[in-house]
Design a protein around this motif. Structure first.
Motif, short mmCIF file in Angstrom:
data_model
loop_
_atom_site.label_atom_id
_atom_site.label_comp_id
_atom_site.label_asym_id
_atom_site.label_seq_id
_atom_site.Cartn_x
_atom_site.Cartn_y
_atom_site.Cartn_z
N SER A 139 -14.02 -33.92 -41.79
CA SER A 139 -14.86 -34.87 -41.05
C SER A 139 -15.58 -35.56 -42.19
O SER A 139 -16.12 -34.98 -43.20
N GLY A 140 -15.34 -36.98 -42.05
CA GLY A 140 -16.27 -37.66 -42.99
C GLY A 140 -17.71 -37.70 -42.81
O GLY A 140 -18.58 -38.24 -43.72
N ASP A 141 -18.26 -37.55 -41.63
CA ASP A 141 -19.57 -37.40 -41.47
C ASP A 141 -20.22 -36.45 -40.12
O ASP A 141 -20.37 -36.66 -39.15
N PRO A 142 -19.96 -35.24 -40.63
CA PRO A 142 -20.31 -33.96 -39.82
C PRO A 142 -21.73 -34.15 -38.89
O PRO A 142 -21.86 -33.85 -37.86
N GLU A 143 -22.66 -34.89 -39.54
CA GLU A 143 -23.99 -35.02 -39.09
C GLU A 143 -24.03 -35.89 -37.68
O GLU A 143 -24.36 -35.67 -36.86
N ARG A 144 -23.13 -37.07 -37.92
CA ARG A 144 -22.99 -38.00 -36.91
C ARG A 144 -22.10 -37.31 -35.84
O ARG A 144 -22.54 -37.75 -34.69
N ALA A 145 -21.41 -36.46 -36.03
CA ALA A 145 -20.42 -35.91 -35.09
C ALA A 145 -21.23 -35.10 -34.08
O ALA A 145 -21.25 -35.11 -32.91
N ASN A 158 1.38 -28.32 -31.21
CA ASN A 158 2.14 -28.50 -32.27
C ASN A 158 1.63 -29.55 -33.01
O ASN A 158 1.43 -29.59 -34.37
N LYS A 159 1.04 -30.60 -32.54
CA LYS A 159 0.51 -31.76 -33.23
C LYS A 159 -0.79 -31.48 -33.78
O LYS A 159 -1.16 -31.99 -35.04
N MET A 160 -1.87 -30.80 -33.19
CA MET A 160 -2.96 -30.34 -33.89
C MET A 160 -2.87 -29.25 -34.78
O MET A 160 -3.50 -29.34 -35.90
N ASN A 161 -2.11 -28.24 -34.80
CA ASN A 161 -1.56 -27.36 -35.77
C ASN A 161 -0.94 -28.14 -37.11
O ASN A 161 -1.55 -27.69 -38.15
N LEU A 162 -0.17 -28.96 -36.89
CA LEU A 162 0.31 -29.87 -38.16
C LEU A 162 -0.99 -30.71 -38.67
O LEU A 162 -1.16 -30.67 -39.92
N ALA A 163 -1.84 -31.36 -37.71
CA ALA A 163 -2.78 -32.07 -38.31
C ALA A 163 -3.88 -31.19 -39.20
O ALA A 163 -4.55 -31.60 -40.12
N ILE A 164 -4.12 -29.86 -38.80
CA ILE A 164 -5.09 -29.11 -39.34
C ILE A 164 -4.33 -28.47 -40.75
O ILE A 164 -5.02 -28.62 -41.66
N ALA A 165 -3.07 -28.16 -40.42
CA ALA A 165 -2.49 -27.88 -41.83
C ALA A 165 -2.45 -28.83 -43.02
O ALA A 165 -2.22 -28.70 -43.95
N SER A 166 -2.28 -30.18 -42.20
CA SER A 166 -2.04 -31.32 -42.96
C SER A 166 -3.48 -31.76 -43.80
O SER A 166 -3.65 -32.70 -44.56
N ARG A 167 -4.39 -31.08 -43.02
CA ARG A 167 -5.99 -31.68 -43.46
C ARG A 167 -6.07 -33.27 -43.11
O ARG A 167 -6.72 -33.71 -44.10
N ASP A 168 -5.59 -33.47 -42.01
CA ASP A 168 -5.83 -34.90 -41.66
C ASP A 168 -7.18 -34.97 -41.37
O ASP A 168 -7.92 -34.16 -41.02
N PRO A 169 -7.89 -36.38 -41.84
CA PRO A 169 -9.10 -36.81 -41.53
C PRO A 169 -9.52 -36.83 -39.85
O PRO A 169 -8.71 -37.63 -39.34
N MET A 170 -10.50 -36.05 -39.42
CA MET A 170 -10.73 -35.81 -38.01
C MET A 170 -12.17 -35.41 -37.83
O MET A 170 -12.66 -34.87 -38.80
N ASP A 171 -12.84 -35.93 -36.82
CA ASP A 171 -14.25 -35.40 -36.74
C ASP A 171 -14.48 -34.32 -35.68
O ASP A 171 -14.94 -33.35 -35.93
N ILE A 172 -14.21 -34.79 -34.31
CA ILE A 172 -14.40 -33.75 -33.31
C ILE A 172 -13.27 -33.50 -32.58
O ILE A 172 -12.31 -34.43 -32.27
N ILE A 173 -12.90 -32.11 -32.29
CA ILE A 173 -11.87 -31.63 -31.93
C ILE A 173 -12.04 -30.82 -30.61
O ILE A 173 -12.85 -29.72 -30.75
N PHE A 174 -11.06 -30.77 -29.48
CA PHE A 174 -11.62 -29.98 -28.51
C PHE A 174 -10.89 -28.45 -29.22
O PHE A 174 -9.76 -28.49 -29.62
N THR A 175 -11.51 -27.50 -28.72
CA THR A 175 -10.91 -26.11 -28.83
C THR A 175 -11.52 -25.01 -28.06
O THR A 175 -12.33 -25.32 -27.26
N ALA A 176 -10.49 -23.90 -27.98
CA ALA A 176 -11.04 -22.64 -27.00
C ALA A 176 -10.54 -21.34 -27.33
O ALA A 176 -9.66 -21.48 -28.17
N SER A 177 -11.08 -20.62 -26.91
CA SER A 177 -10.57 -19.17 -27.18
C SER A 177 -9.22 -18.96 -26.66
O SER A 177 -8.50 -18.29 -27.55
#
Length: 535
Positions: A380-386, A119-138
């Motif tokens: 992300s504000g710096d994908p290269e650094r991520a 719920n929290k990550m779906n909301l953050a993604i939908a809201s376009r919250d600034p984030m850099d690295i996120i765990f994800t899986a199939s």
């Protein structure tokens, strides 16, 4: 199209074979690790040897052309599912001292409780919250989130940031077996970097061996082959240990979970339509039409009615590990690998008290290559650094273990590659080794098998390949139906899969899916799979 070619399937199969032959690396683990030399694509072992110093282990990883001092300081955010530990800030401070030197960055770790993660990550993604690295899986909606534009393509030479993987992930390319990157691609691109870990998958249970020994049921449990075999043991636990929950289940972790029931959803586990990982049939069917599904619902419901399963199974926010930590759970379902019991025991403060029983065939499906990844957010504000940071997690032994296990001398003591808990271990036990970079870099707890990586090699050998290995479904042609179906599944899956509601509700569930585009989804998935198989 997300559909890969038949040639892609052959390449993946060969790559997977190379992983088996290479033994997933000479010294490999899901909790702690070791070292070995690496070849470019067939070895899963890290470059750095165990004897190398922390400062040398990440040489040149910060940037292909610039020193850390040439980079503008940046604060990276890392989002992982898990329980925030008491000593998170203390460990972050040590990480940041090191990262400043390496890539002139600091790290903000954001652990979100498992029950709130979706719920929290779906909301953050939908809201376009600034984030850099996120765990994800199939199994956690990766393909769906890619379709939403949540993650950057990491190997797109024509993308906004170019081919990040080639520019800043050379160590990943030289240590991570091709099978992982190939199998995790969507439409030819990687939207997440897989963890370098075991490739095969097996379902089973983890249980309190100390309690089983006390009740005299250990041998009976170790011989269990079916869910029904567990019934007399659970009955005895309920009768003689009424303060304990005989088996802890939750939405996503139960006898109908993909790892236990062996459903291959051909990409995203949240989209209906599957074949069996442990079979040879390639006809895509809704789970309701698969005999194993209803059989599992019936026996799970029986267990629930008998009081073996936690009453809040459909709604609990606890992960299995969190439930085990409380000390009143006897058993839980789990995806298994060599030493998963010891790994779980160390993460839950139950060292030496847990054991595991494998109850399914070992299989390999495309979803297993993408079962644990780190993606870079499009906000992300710096994908290269991520990407530099993710690359370090695959090669830098000191950083990897600091993030996973905390501070040496505080959260553990070390003798060679073997680590021993201290009185403060529990204050930094995030249980995330399988999510972060390369497990081959991890130390081994003193309660784990010293030959854990050799056990991984044997674990991968002889695993049954799903007939859909190498294929990833493209949901774009039926995205509207998938969206509606996803909401319907949320209404029924938690209750049905945990035994909390009558299995008869499965028919009502099926009719709702059928009325809202299920046939179109199945037909499209079958069409794409047939094309992949050359039918």
């Amino acid at each position: 199209m997300f559909v890969q070619t038949k040639l892609g399937k052959s390449a993946l199969a060969l790559a997977a074979l190379s992983v088996v032959l290479a033994g997933c690396g000479g010294n490999n683990d899901n909790n702690k690790g070791a070292d070995a030399s690496s070849s470019s694509s067939a070895s899963a072992s890290p470059k750095a040897s165990a004897s190398e110093s922390a400062s040398a282990s990440a040489s040149a990883s910060a940037s292909p052309s610039a020193a850390a001092s040439d980079l503008k300081e940046y604060k990276l955010t890392l989002y992982l599912p898990g329980t925030p530990p008491k000593d998170e800030a203390k460990v972050e401070a040590e990480i940041n001292k090191y990262l400043k030197e390496k890539i002139n960055a600091t790290l903000d770790i954001n652990l979100v409780d498992w029950g709130q993660w979706d719920n929290k990550m779906n909301l953050a993604i939908a809201s376009r919250d600034p984030m850099d690295i996120i765990f994800t899986a199939s199994w956690n909606g990766h393909a769906t989130n890619v379709a939403k534009g949540a993650f950057l393509p990491l190997n797109d030479p024509n993308g906004k940031y170019g081919n990040l993987l080639e520019k800043y992930g050379q160590d990943i390319l030289s240590t991570l077996p091709d099978a992982f990157l190939t199998g995790a691609k969507i439409n030819g691109f990687n939207y997440g970097i897989p963890t370098n870990k075991e490739l095969a998958e097996q379902g089973g249970i983890i249980f309190r061996k100390d309690i089983a020994d006390e009740l005299g049921v250990t041998d009976q449990l170790m011989a269990a082959k079916t869910i029904a075999d567990l019934e007399p043991v659970l009955a005895k636990v309920k009768a003689e240990k009424p303060e304990m929950t005989p088996v802890f289940l939750r939405d996503g972790d139960n006898f109908n979970a993909h790892y236990f029931a062996k459903y291959d959803f051909l990409g995203d586990n949240t989209i209906e339509g599957a074949i069996m990982k442990d079979g040879d049939e390639t006809t895509v069917k809704p789970r309701n039409e698969l005999p194993r599904y209803k059989e599992t619902l019936e026996i799970t419901r029986d267990f629930f009615k008998k009081g073996y399963i936690n009453k809040d199974a459909a709604t609990t926010q606890l992960s299995g590990n969190d439930a085990m930590k409380k000390g009143n759970v006897f058993m839980m379902t789990s995806a298994l690998k060599p030493g998963k019991d010891a790994e779980t025991a160390n993460a839950t403060g139950l060292a030496g008290k847990l054991a595991q029983v494998a109850m399914t065939e070992r299989t390999v499906a495309t979803s297993d290559t993408a079962g644990s990844m780190l993606g870079i957010s499009t906000t992300s504000g710096d994908p290269e650094r991520a990407m530099m940071f993710i690359d370090l997690l695959h090669t830098d032994k000191y950083l990897n273990n600091l993030l996973n296990f905390g501070i040496e001398g505080d959260h553990y003591t070390k003798n060679g590659e073997i680590i021993t808990p201290t009185d403060n271990t529990g204050n930094y036990a995030i249980g995330a080794t399988w999510m972060l970079g390369s497990q081959f870099l991890n130390y081994v707890w003193n309660t784990e098998a010293p030959d854990k990586w050799e056990q991984f090699k044997k674990f991968n050998e002889g695993a049954h390949n799903s007939p859909g290995l190498g294929f990833t479904f493209n949901a774009e042609p039926v995205k509207s139906q998938v969206s509606v179906e996803s909401n319907i599944r949320k209404q029924y899956d938690p209750g049905l899969d945990t035994g909390s509601i009558d299995p008869a509700k499965a028919d009502e569930y099926y009719k709702k899916l059928k009325a809202n585009g299920l046939d179109a989804i199945i037909a499209e998935k079958q069409k794409q799979l047939n094309a992949f198989l050359g039918k």
